[in-house]
Design a protein around this motif. Structure first.
Motif, mmCIF file in Angstrom:
data_model
loop_
_atom_site.group_PDB
_atom_site.id
_atom_site.type_symbol
_atom_site.label_atom_id
_atom_site.label_comp_id
_atom_site.label_asym_id
_atom_site.label_seq_id
_atom_site.Cartn_x
_atom_site.Cartn_y
_atom_site.Cartn_z
ATOM 1 N N ARG A 135 0.863 -1.182 0.000
ATOM 2 C CA ARG A 135 0.000 0.000 0.000
ATOM 3 C C ARG A 135 0.897 1.229 0.000
ATOM 4 N NH1 ARG A 135 -4.815 -1.405 4.407
ATOM 5 N NH2 ARG A 135 -5.607 -3.264 3.321
ATOM 6 N N GLY A 136 1.098 1.788 -1.157
ATOM 7 C CA GLY A 136 2.032 2.900 -1.269
ATOM 8 C C GLY A 136 3.433 2.414 -0.972
ATOM 9 N N ASP A 137 4.066 3.014 0.030
ATOM 10 C CA ASP A 137 5.398 2.589 0.440
ATOM 11 C C ASP A 137 5.357 1.627 1.624
ATOM 12 O OD1 ASP A 137 6.775 4.177 -1.491
ATOM 13 O OD2 ASP A 137 6.391 5.943 -0.256
ATOM 14 N N ASP A 138 4.162 1.349 2.149
ATOM 15 C CA ASP A 138 4.017 0.410 3.264
ATOM 16 C C ASP A 138 3.784 -1.003 2.744
ATOM 17 O OD1 ASP A 138 4.271 2.494 5.071
ATOM 18 O OD2 ASP A 138 2.099 2.738 5.328
ATOM 19 N N LEU A 139 4.210 -1.978 3.542
ATOM 20 C CA LEU A 139 3.940 -3.384 3.255
ATOM 21 C C LEU A 139 3.142 -3.975 4.411
ATOM 22 C CD1 LEU A 139 7.427 -4.570 1.936
ATOM 23 C CD2 LEU A 139 5.371 -4.140 0.567
ATOM 24 N N ILE A 140 2.208 -4.863 4.075
ATOM 25 C CA ILE A 140 1.415 -5.557 5.085
ATOM 26 C C ILE A 140 1.754 -7.039 5.006
ATOM 27 C CG2 ILE A 140 -0.909 -6.106 5.897
ATOM 28 C CD1 ILE A 140 -1.841 -3.512 4.508
ATOM 29 N N PRO A 171 1.760 -8.562 22.560
ATOM 30 C CA PRO A 171 1.241 -8.167 23.872
ATOM 31 C C PRO A 171 0.146 -9.130 24.336
ATOM 32 C CG PRO A 171 1.244 -6.320 22.310
ATOM 33 C CD PRO A 171 1.472 -7.567 21.520
ATOM 34 N N PRO A 172 -0.020 -9.288 25.643
ATOM 35 C CA PRO A 172 -1.131 -10.109 26.143
ATOM 36 C C PRO A 172 -2.484 -9.577 25.647
ATOM 37 C CG PRO A 172 0.419 -9.621 27.903
ATOM 38 C CD PRO A 172 0.811 -8.761 26.730
ATOM 39 N N LEU A 173 -3.418 -10.490 25.490
ATOM 40 C CA LEU A 173 -4.792 -10.176 25.058
ATOM 41 C C LEU A 173 -4.819 -9.510 23.677
ATOM 42 C CD1 LEU A 173 -6.311 -8.930 28.445
ATOM 43 C CD2 LEU A 173 -6.344 -11.228 27.464
ATOM 44 N N THR A 174 -3.931 -9.953 22.803
ATOM 45 C CA THR A 174 -3.937 -9.465 21.419
ATOM 46 C C THR A 174 -5.157 -10.009 20.687
ATOM 47 O OG1 THR A 174 -1.555 -9.143 21.231
ATOM 48 C CG2 THR A 174 -2.732 -9.633 19.203
ATOM 49 N N GLN A 175 -5.880 -9.127 20.022
ATOM 50 C CA GLN A 175 -7.081 -9.526 19.295
ATOM 51 C C GLN A 175 -6.747 -9.935 17.864
ATOM 52 O OE1 GLN A 175 -10.186 -9.578 20.936
ATOM 53 N NE2 GLN A 175 -8.788 -9.213 22.661
ATOM 54 N N ASN A 176 -7.578 -10.791 17.306
ATOM 55 C CA ASN A 176 -7.401 -11.194 15.914
ATOM 56 C C ASN A 176 -7.491 -9.973 14.998
ATOM 57 O OD1 ASN A 176 -7.185 -13.306 13.845
ATOM 58 N ND2 ASN A 176 -9.251 -12.682 13.294
ATOM 59 N N GLY A 177 -6.535 -9.852 14.091
ATOM 60 C CA GLY A 177 -6.537 -8.727 13.160
ATOM 61 C C GLY A 177 -5.746 -7.524 13.642
ATOM 62 N N ARG A 178 -5.230 -7.588 14.863
ATOM 63 C CA ARG A 178 -4.437 -6.464 15.364
ATOM 64 C C ARG A 178 -3.197 -6.276 14.494
ATOM 65 N NH1 ARG A 178 -2.205 -5.293 21.538
ATOM 66 N NH2 ARG A 178 -0.920 -3.473 20.983
ATOM 67 N N THR A 179 -2.796 -5.019 14.307
ATOM 68 C CA THR A 179 -1.638 -4.703 13.475
ATOM 69 C C THR A 179 -0.563 -4.020 14.308
ATOM 70 O OG1 THR A 179 -2.983 -4.460 11.478
ATOM 71 C CG2 THR A 179 -0.826 -3.415 11.466
ATOM 72 N N ILE A 180 0.656 -4.498 14.159
ATOM 73 C CA ILE A 180 1.814 -3.880 14.804
ATOM 74 C C ILE A 180 2.671 -3.245 13.722
ATOM 75 C CG2 ILE A 180 3.911 -4.306 16.136
ATOM 76 C CD1 ILE A 180 2.473 -6.572 17.544
ATOM 77 N N GLY A 192 14.117 8.849 -2.321
ATOM 78 C CA GLY A 192 15.300 8.546 -1.522
ATOM 79 C C GLY A 192 15.220 8.995 -0.079
ATOM 80 N N LYS A 193 14.091 9.533 0.332
ATOM 81 C CA LYS A 193 13.951 10.066 1.679
ATOM 82 C C LYS A 193 13.245 9.057 2.576
ATOM 83 C CE LYS A 193 13.855 14.856 0.044
ATOM 84 N NZ LYS A 193 13.069 16.123 -0.023
ATOM 85 N N GLY A 194 13.995 8.051 3.007
ATOM 86 C CA GLY A 194 13.452 7.086 3.950
ATOM 87 C C GLY A 194 12.682 5.955 3.292
ATOM 88 N N SER A 195 11.956 5.226 4.130
ATOM 89 C CA SER A 195 11.195 4.061 3.677
ATOM 90 C C SER A 195 9.828 4.053 4.342
ATOM 91 C CB SER A 195 11.934 2.760 4.027
ATOM 92 O OG SER A 195 13.188 2.691 3.380
ATOM 93 N N GLY A 196 8.918 3.289 3.771
ATOM 94 C CA GLY A 196 7.623 3.066 4.396
ATOM 95 C C GLY A 196 7.761 2.103 5.570
ATOM 96 N N ASP A 197 6.633 1.659 6.098
ATOM 97 C CA ASP A 197 6.620 0.793 7.275
ATOM 98 C C ASP A 197 6.157 -0.609 6.907
ATOM 99 O OD1 ASP A 197 7.322 3.060 8.714
ATOM 100 O OD2 ASP A 197 5.235 3.530 9.229
ATOM 101 N N LEU A 198 6.486 -1.554 7.781
ATOM 102 C CA LEU A 198 5.974 -2.916 7.671
ATOM 103 C C LEU A 198 4.883 -3.085 8.718
ATOM 104 C CD1 LEU A 198 6.060 -5.828 6.608
ATOM 105 C CD2 LEU A 198 7.869 -6.297 8.277
ATOM 106 N N LEU A 199 3.678 -3.423 8.260
ATOM 107 C CA LEU A 199 2.547 -3.610 9.164
ATOM 108 C C LEU A 199 2.320 -5.108 9.336
ATOM 109 C CD1 LEU A 199 0.179 -0.912 7.600
ATOM 110 C CD2 LEU A 199 1.872 -0.631 9.407
ATOM 111 N N VAL A 200 2.550 -5.596 10.542
ATOM 112 C CA VAL A 200 2.407 -7.018 10.837
ATOM 113 C C VAL A 200 0.988 -7.257 11.375
ATOM 114 C CG1 VAL A 200 3.314 -8.967 12.134
ATOM 115 C CG2 VAL A 200 4.858 -7.157 11.352
ATOM 116 N N LYS A 201 0.202 -7.985 10.614
ATOM 117 C CA LYS A 201 -1.189 -8.239 10.972
ATOM 118 C C LYS A 201 -1.326 -9.624 11.596
ATOM 119 C CE LYS A 201 -5.847 -8.075 8.994
ATOM 120 N NZ LYS A 201 -6.633 -7.875 7.740
ATOM 121 N N MET A 202 -1.931 -9.675 12.769
ATOM 122 C CA MET A 202 -2.053 -10.926 13.516
ATOM 123 C C MET A 202 -3.268 -11.738 13.071
ATOM 124 S SD MET A 202 0.527 -10.410 15.456
ATOM 125 C CE MET A 202 1.538 -8.951 15.664
ATOM 126 N N ARG A 203 -3.023 -12.999 12.791
ATOM 127 C CA ARG A 203 -4.120 -13.938 12.510
ATOM 128 C C ARG A 203 -4.050 -15.054 13.542
ATOM 129 N NH1 ARG A 203 -4.493 -18.580 9.505
ATOM 130 N NH2 ARG A 203 -2.397 -18.260 8.642
#
Length: 221
Positions: A135-140, A171-180, A192-203
């Motif tokens: 998604r743009g410069d971010d990855l999921i 974290p404790p009590l992580t819900q399904n679908g939570r993103t870090i 060249g100005k930096g990078s996007g983020d990595l979004l880790v989605k919990m299943r």
């Protein structure tokens, strides 16, 4: 693999540029587009492609005029241009997206009547990667988390597009679908100005059975 755009190819280009007749004065050549398909990893690191082109060049015999001493040039048959094979290497920058256009100035079609050449544009297409959604410069990235770790907390390792494995605390009590969000571990930005983020989605993954120890831990909550 690269493929030119524009319908009929060089035959039509000759017609459009020269009208099927003799050149009447200097005119700039047409721009040309080629498609280049790359992987997501190549888009992350940057890459290169070699193009094998059939390129129009100004006729050396008549100098692009299409005629010699009032007669039609025998080499270019009045078009003012001839076709030659040429190999070009194009560098595709890190962070390239679908539709990114890389310009090679003066590598398009020959000009008319000695006019300047057009430009060549390489249009990028990035193949999707099953592990990552962009998604743009971010990855999921979706990861499986045992329900025990989701309830009690834990740690998982995720693979980044750059090939590293990163430890992520659940974290404790992580819900399904939570993103870090892991800052700076997505795609590099084209400017060249930096990078996007990595979004880790919990299943959350529910086990088919629990050991006595796991049951005891969950019962203690």
């Amino acid at each position: 693999r690269q493929a030119g755009r524009g319908g009929g190819g060089f035959g039509d280009a000759f017609e459009n540029l020269f009208g099927g007749g003799r050149a009447r004065g200097p005119a700039r050549g047409q721009n040309v587009e080629y498609a280049a398909e790359i992987t997501l990893e190549e888009a992350y690191h940057g890459t290169a492609r070699t193009l094998q082109l059939q390129r129009q060049d100004t006729c050396a015999t008549c100098g692009g005029s299409g005629e010699i001493a009032g007669a039609v040039c025998h080499l270019c048959e009045g078009s003012g241009a001839v076709v030659h094979a040429k190999k070009l290497e194009v560098k595709i920058p890190a962070g390239a997206k679908d539709g990114t256009r890389v310009r090679l100035a003066g590598e398009g079609s020959a000009g008319m009547g000695g006019g300047p050449r057009g430009d060549l544009y390489v249009v990028v297409k990035v193949r999707p990667r099953a592990r990552f959604e962009r998604r743009g410069d971010d990855l999921i990235e979706e990861v499986s988390v045992p329900v025990e770790d989701a309830v009690l907390g834990g740690e998982i390792h995720v693979a980044t597009i750059g090939g590293k494995r990163i430890a992520v605390t659940i974290p404790p009590l992580t819900q399904n679908g939570r993103t870090i969000r892991l800052a700076g571990l997505g795609m590099p930005k084209l400017d060249g100005k930096g990078s996007g983020d990595l979004l880790v989605k919990m299943r959350l993954v529910i086990p088919e059975y629990l050991t006595d120890e796991e049951l005891a831990r969950l019962s203690a909550l």
